[in-house]
Design a protein around this motif. Structure first.
Motif, PDB file in Angstrom:
ATOM      1  N   VAL A  22       0.847  -1.200   0.000  1.00 38.78           N
ATOM      2  CA  VAL A  22       0.000   0.000   0.000  1.00 38.78           C
ATOM      3  C   VAL A  22       0.879   1.246   0.000  1.00 38.78           C
ATOM      4  O   VAL A  22       1.971   1.241   0.574  1.00 38.78           O
ATOM      5  CB  VAL A  22      -0.961  -0.003   1.222  1.00 38.78           C
ATOM      6  N   THR A  23       0.413   2.304  -0.658  1.00 35.88           N
ATOM      7  CA  THR A  23       1.122   3.583  -0.632  1.00 35.88           C
ATOM      8  C   THR A  23       1.034   4.160   0.780  1.00 35.88           C
ATOM      9  O   THR A  23      -0.064   4.434   1.268  1.00 35.88           O
ATOM     10  CB  THR A  23       0.472   4.584  -1.617  1.00 35.88           C
ATOM     11  N   ALA A  24       2.206   4.350   1.413  1.00 37.68           N
ATOM     12  CA  ALA A  24       2.222   4.935   2.761  1.00 37.68           C
ATOM     13  C   ALA A  24       2.582   6.422   2.698  1.00 37.68           C
ATOM     14  O   ALA A  24       2.557   7.114   3.700  1.00 37.68           O
ATOM     15  CB  ALA A  24       3.220   4.185   3.635  1.00 37.68           C
ATOM     16  N   GLY A  25       2.949   6.927   1.511  1.00 39.99           N
ATOM     17  CA  GLY A  25       3.285   8.328   1.321  1.00 39.99           C
ATOM     18  C   GLY A  25       4.202   8.463   0.132  1.00 39.99           C
ATOM     19  O   GLY A  25       4.610   7.441  -0.434  1.00 39.99           O
ATOM     20  N   PRO A  26       4.552   9.639  -0.353  1.00 37.40           N
ATOM     21  CA  PRO A  26       3.935  10.902   0.057  1.00 37.40           C
ATOM     22  C   PRO A  26       2.586  11.099  -0.638  1.00 37.40           C
ATOM     23  O   PRO A  26       2.261  10.362  -1.560  1.00 37.40           O
ATOM     24  CB  PRO A  26       4.954  11.939  -0.429  1.00 37.40           C
ATOM     25  N   GLY A  27       1.831  12.088  -0.170  1.00 38.46           N
ATOM     26  CA  GLY A  27       0.519  12.353  -0.760  1.00 38.46           C
ATOM     27  C   GLY A  27      -0.360  13.115   0.217  1.00 38.46           C
ATOM     28  O   GLY A  27       0.119  13.616   1.240  1.00 38.46           O
ATOM     29  N   LEU A  75       6.453   7.455  -4.884  1.00 37.03           N
ATOM     30  CA  LEU A  75       7.386   7.933  -5.920  1.00 37.03           C
ATOM     31  C   LEU A  75       8.214   6.771  -6.467  1.00 37.03           C
ATOM     32  O   LEU A  75       8.432   6.668  -7.676  1.00 37.03           O
ATOM     33  CB  LEU A  75       8.291   9.036  -5.359  1.00 37.03           C
ATOM     34  N   ALA A  76       8.653   5.892  -5.570  1.00 37.83           N
ATOM     35  CA  ALA A  76       9.392   4.704  -6.016  1.00 37.83           C
ATOM     36  C   ALA A  76       8.480   3.827  -6.880  1.00 37.83           C
ATOM     37  O   ALA A  76       8.931   3.173  -7.823  1.00 37.83           O
ATOM     38  CB  ALA A  76       9.908   3.919  -4.811  1.00 37.83           C
ATOM     39  N   GLY A  77       7.178   3.850  -6.588  1.00 34.36           N
ATOM     40  CA  GLY A  77       6.206   3.099  -7.386  1.00 34.36           C
ATOM     41  C   GLY A  77       6.159   3.592  -8.828  1.00 34.36           C
ATOM     42  O   GLY A  77       6.075   2.798  -9.765  1.00 34.36           O
ATOM     43  N   HIS A  78       6.236   4.928  -9.011  1.00 36.07           N
ATOM     44  CA  HIS A  78       6.240   5.486 -10.371  1.00 36.07           C
ATOM     45  C   HIS A  78       7.449   4.986 -11.167  1.00 36.07           C
ATOM     46  O   HIS A  78       7.398   4.903 -12.392  1.00 36.07           O
ATOM     47  CB  HIS A  78       6.284   7.017 -10.324  1.00 36.07           C
ATOM     48  N   VAL A  79       8.542   4.690 -10.484  1.00 34.23           N
ATOM     49  CA  VAL A  79       9.736   4.152 -11.152  1.00 34.23           C
ATOM     50  C   VAL A  79       9.533   2.645 -11.398  1.00 34.23           C
ATOM     51  O   VAL A  79       9.756   2.139 -12.493  1.00 34.23           O
ATOM     52  CB  VAL A  79      11.010   4.387 -10.294  1.00 34.23           C
ATOM     53  N   GLY A 105      20.415   2.322  -2.912  1.00 36.39           N
ATOM     54  CA  GLY A 105      18.954   2.404  -2.962  1.00 36.39           C
ATOM     55  C   GLY A 105      18.528   3.446  -3.984  1.00 36.39           C
ATOM     56  O   GLY A 105      18.916   3.383  -5.136  1.00 36.39           O
ATOM     57  N   ILE A 106      17.760   4.420  -3.521  1.00 38.00           N
ATOM     58  CA  ILE A 106      17.344   5.526  -4.394  1.00 38.00           C
ATOM     59  C   ILE A 106      17.871   6.833  -3.797  1.00 38.00           C
ATOM     60  O   ILE A 106      17.595   7.139  -2.638  1.00 38.00           O
ATOM     61  CB  ILE A 106      15.805   5.601  -4.513  1.00 38.00           C
ATOM     62  N   VAL A 107      18.634   7.583  -4.598  1.00 37.02           N
ATOM     63  CA  VAL A 107      19.191   8.857  -4.130  1.00 37.02           C
ATOM     64  C   VAL A 107      18.577   9.982  -4.952  1.00 37.02           C
ATOM     65  O   VAL A 107      18.540   9.896  -6.186  1.00 37.02           O
ATOM     66  CB  VAL A 107      20.733   8.881  -4.308  1.00 37.02           C
ATOM     67  N   GLU A 108      18.094  11.011  -4.288  1.00 34.52           N
ATOM     68  CA  GLU A 108      17.547  12.163  -5.009  1.00 34.52           C
ATOM     69  C   GLU A 108      18.684  13.098  -5.400  1.00 34.52           C
ATOM     70  O   GLU A 108      19.384  13.622  -4.534  1.00 34.52           O
ATOM     71  CB  GLU A 108      16.524  12.897  -4.141  1.00 34.52           C
ATOM     72  N   LEU A 109      18.856  13.300  -6.719  1.00 33.17           N
ATOM     73  CA  LEU A 109      19.927  14.190  -7.202  1.00 33.17           C
ATOM     74  C   LEU A 109      19.475  15.638  -7.156  1.00 33.17           C
ATOM     75  O   LEU A 109      20.287  16.556  -6.985  1.00 33.17           O
ATOM     76  CB  LEU A 109      20.307  13.823  -8.641  1.00 33.17           C
ATOM     77  N   GLY A 110      18.175  15.845  -7.347  1.00 32.29           N
ATOM     78  CA  GLY A 110      17.632  17.201  -7.335  1.00 32.29           C
ATOM     79  C   GLY A 110      16.128  17.142  -7.450  1.00 32.29           C
ATOM     80  O   GLY A 110      15.556  16.087  -7.752  1.00 32.29           O
ATOM     81  N   SER A 111      15.475  18.292  -7.198  1.00 29.10           N
ATOM     82  CA  SER A 111      14.013  18.314  -7.290  1.00 29.10           C
ATOM     83  C   SER A 111      13.561  19.745  -7.531  1.00 29.10           C
ATOM     84  O   SER A 111      14.380  20.660  -7.569  1.00 29.10           O
ATOM     85  CB  SER A 111      13.397  17.768  -6.001  1.00 29.10           C
ATOM     86  N   ASP A 147       2.618   8.868   5.796  1.00 29.09           N
ATOM     87  CA  ASP A 147       3.531  10.010   5.918  1.00 29.09           C
ATOM     88  C   ASP A 147       3.385  10.859   4.660  1.00 29.09           C
ATOM     89  O   ASP A 147       3.839  10.469   3.583  1.00 29.09           O
ATOM     90  CB  ASP A 147       4.969   9.490   6.068  1.00 29.09           C
ATOM     91  N   SER A 148       2.737  12.035   4.817  1.00 29.98           N
ATOM     92  CA  SER A 148       2.430  12.842   3.633  1.00 29.98           C
ATOM     93  C   SER A 148       3.683  13.376   2.945  1.00 29.98           C
ATOM     94  O   SER A 148       3.652  13.714   1.776  1.00 29.98           O
ATOM     95  CB  SER A 148       1.503  13.993   4.005  1.00 29.98           C
ATOM     96  N   SER A 149       4.807  13.446   3.672  1.00 34.40           N
ATOM     97  CA  SER A 149       6.029  13.940   3.025  1.00 34.40           C
ATOM     98  C   SER A 149       7.152  12.899   3.062  1.00 34.40           C
ATOM     99  O   SER A 149       8.325  13.244   3.220  1.00 34.40           O
ATOM    100  CB  SER A 149       6.469  15.251   3.672  1.00 34.40           C
ATOM    101  N   LEU A 150       6.793  11.639   2.908  1.00 27.56           N
ATOM    102  CA  LEU A 150       7.778  10.550   2.911  1.00 27.56           C
ATOM    103  C   LEU A 150       8.867  10.809   1.858  1.00 27.56           C
ATOM    104  O   LEU A 150       8.558  11.001   0.688  1.00 27.56           O
ATOM    105  CB  LEU A 150       7.034   9.249   2.579  1.00 27.56           C
ATOM    106  N   PRO A 151      10.157  10.819   2.250  1.00 29.89           N
ATOM    107  CA  PRO A 151      11.212  11.057   1.255  1.00 29.89           C
ATOM    108  C   PRO A 151      11.391   9.850   0.345  1.00 29.89           C
ATOM    109  O   PRO A 151      11.187   8.706   0.773  1.00 29.89           O
ATOM    110  CB  PRO A 151      12.470  11.297   2.112  1.00 29.89           C
ATOM    111  N   VAL A 152      11.790  10.102  -0.905  1.00 28.64           N
ATOM    112  CA  VAL A 152      11.877   9.026  -1.897  1.00 28.64           C
ATOM    113  C   VAL A 152      12.942   7.991  -1.534  1.00 28.64           C
ATOM    114  O   VAL A 152      12.880   6.843  -1.966  1.00 28.64           O
ATOM    115  CB  VAL A 152      12.116   9.612  -3.312  1.00 28.64           C
ATOM    116  N   SER A 153      13.912   8.403  -0.703  1.00 26.37           N
ATOM    117  CA  SER A 153      14.960   7.470  -0.294  1.00 26.37           C
ATOM    118  C   SER A 153      14.412   6.363   0.608  1.00 26.37           C
ATOM    119  O   SER A 153      15.048   5.333   0.793  1.00 26.37           O
ATOM    120  CB  SER A 153      16.072   8.233   0.438  1.00 26.37           C
ATOM    121  N   ARG A 154      13.225   6.574   1.148  1.00 24.96           N
ATOM    122  CA  ARG A 154      12.618   5.564   2.020  1.00 24.96           C
ATOM    123  C   ARG A 154      11.578   4.759   1.234  1.00 24.96           C
ATOM    124  O   ARG A 154      10.411   5.142   1.177  1.00 24.96           O
ATOM    125  CB  ARG A 154      11.986   6.264   3.216  1.00 24.96           C
TER     126      ARG A 154
END
Ligand code: KG4
Ligand code: ZN
Length: 351
Positions: free
Chosen positions: A80-85, A114-118, A157-163, A341-348
């Motif tokens: 299940v999607t636990a975040g963000p959203g 976000l990881a789901g979109h990937v 894992g997944i590292v955010e380079l920028g946003s 978690d509405s602001s779950l970071p993509v690294s998690r």
């Protein structure tokens, strides 16, 4: 057939999605959208979205099981999607998934939207070659990711380079559509209006691409200046009593968005040495983004992976396949106290 049978539930925004996969094989992907209920407000109204999820959840689940010809007792895990959203929207999906996991005595995995979109790309193109750069462009997020392991358990894992430092790309589409008098959601309508326009008609600004900006924000994005530039251009035309050439404005705006997104994505591949580039999120359905990226990736010797447009927007299959990856990687199930978690970071990736 290989891989775990996983049920995925998505409810982070205005789509109630239930997907069923076996490993990388898509068995069902049912989506109920409340987008029409939000249209007259020009954007998603959180309370309306939550109520719509509550009403649509079980019918969507039943449709998914019927399509996949799967009985709920057969599934190996529930993701299940636990975040963000949107918090109120997430809570409906998490509560439904918990109830199912508890009643069926199945392991529950709270995963990252976000990881789901990937991960959704695995359903079409199989295992992800790594490292891979992912350009994530949706209504709420715009980021460049370096993906070493989609399940988030091995390597980096997944590292955010920028946003984005202000609006997301999809948000810019939605706001520009609104100021042009076009309906919500703006992405598809601007995309269509642009088809007959001249992308070079108006020179709109490319955010965070000047030499100085690149020093600090090489992989970041900014679209609020572009949105304001479009608003100012339209206002000036109207004040001067001139007509507003909708297709040209749409095409020129779209070119500015796609130019920056593609240039930075290719630059991220060069900087990280990644030979594979993947796009995901609602804006990845955009025709111009797909064609320009294909052109530039080809020129740079980068292999592009683009999920079909129907899988780019929010759905349950992306959560199911991410859940299957997590199960395969030996990820630990989330406990019964799993929250949203509405602001779950993509690294998690796994909560
Ligand atoms: O990923 P998504 O379904 O939901 C979020 O997680 O935000 O993305 C929705 C966003 C909206 O802003 C919508 O206008 C945009 O994706 N979008 C598009 C297109 N289709 C949807 N933007 C540009 N071109 C499209 N064809
Ligand atoms: Zn999304």
């Amino acid at each position: 057939m290989t891989g775990p049978l996983v049920l995925g539930i998505e409810s982070s925004c205005d789509e109630t999605g239930v997907g069923i996969v076996r490993g990388h094989e898509l068995l069902a992907n049912e989506v109920a959208s409340s987008v029409e209920e939000h249209a007259r407000f020009g954007g998603v109204v959180p309370e309306i979205a939550s109520r719509a999820h509550l009403e649509a959840m079980l019918p969507t689940l039943e449709r998914a099981c019927a399509t996949a010809d799967v009985d709920l007792t057969e599934v190996d895990a529930i993701a299940v999607t636990a975040g963000p959203g949107l918090m109120g929207a997430l809570v409906v999906g998490v509560a439904a998934a918990k109830a199912l996991a508890f009643a069926l005595d199945k392991p529950l995995y709270g995963v990252n939207h976000l990881a789901g979109h990937v991960a959704v790309d695995l359903l079409e193109h199989g295992p992800l070659p790594t490292p891979c750069v992912a350009l994530l462009v949706s209504g709420g997020h715009t980021s460049l990711l370096l993906v070493d392991d989609i399940a988030g358990v091995a390597g980096r894992g997944i590292v955010e380079l920028g946003s984005t430092i202000d609006d997301a790309a999809g948000e810019a589409y939605d706001k520009v559509a609104r100021l042009l008098g076009l309906p919500y959601p703006g992405g598809p309508v601007v995309d269509r209006a642009a088809a007959t326009g001249d992308p070079r008609a108006i020179a709109f600004p490319r955010g965070l691409t000047s030499g100085r900006d690149l020093e600090r924000h090489r992989f970041d994005f900014s679209f609020s200046g572009l949105k304001s530039a479009v608003a100012r251009w339209v206002e000036t035309r109207e004040r001067d009593g001139l007509d507003v050439p909708l297709p040209d404005v749409a095409a020129s705006f779209q070119e500015a968005v796609c130019d920056v997104l593609t240039a930075k994505a290719i630059d991220a591949c060069a900087a990280t040495g990644a030979k594979h580039l993947l796009i995901g999120g609602g804006v990845a359905a955009n025709g111009r983004l797909r064609s320009l990226l294909a052109e530039r990736a080809d020129a740079a010797g980068v292999t592009l992976r683009t999920p079909r447009p129907g899988l780019c927007t929010d759905n349950g299959a992306m959560i199911a396949v991410l859940g299957a990856e997590v199960v395969n990687a030996g990820g630990r199930p989330s406990g019964p106290e799993l929250g949203a978690d509405s602001s779950l970071p993509v690294s998690r990736v796994l909560v």
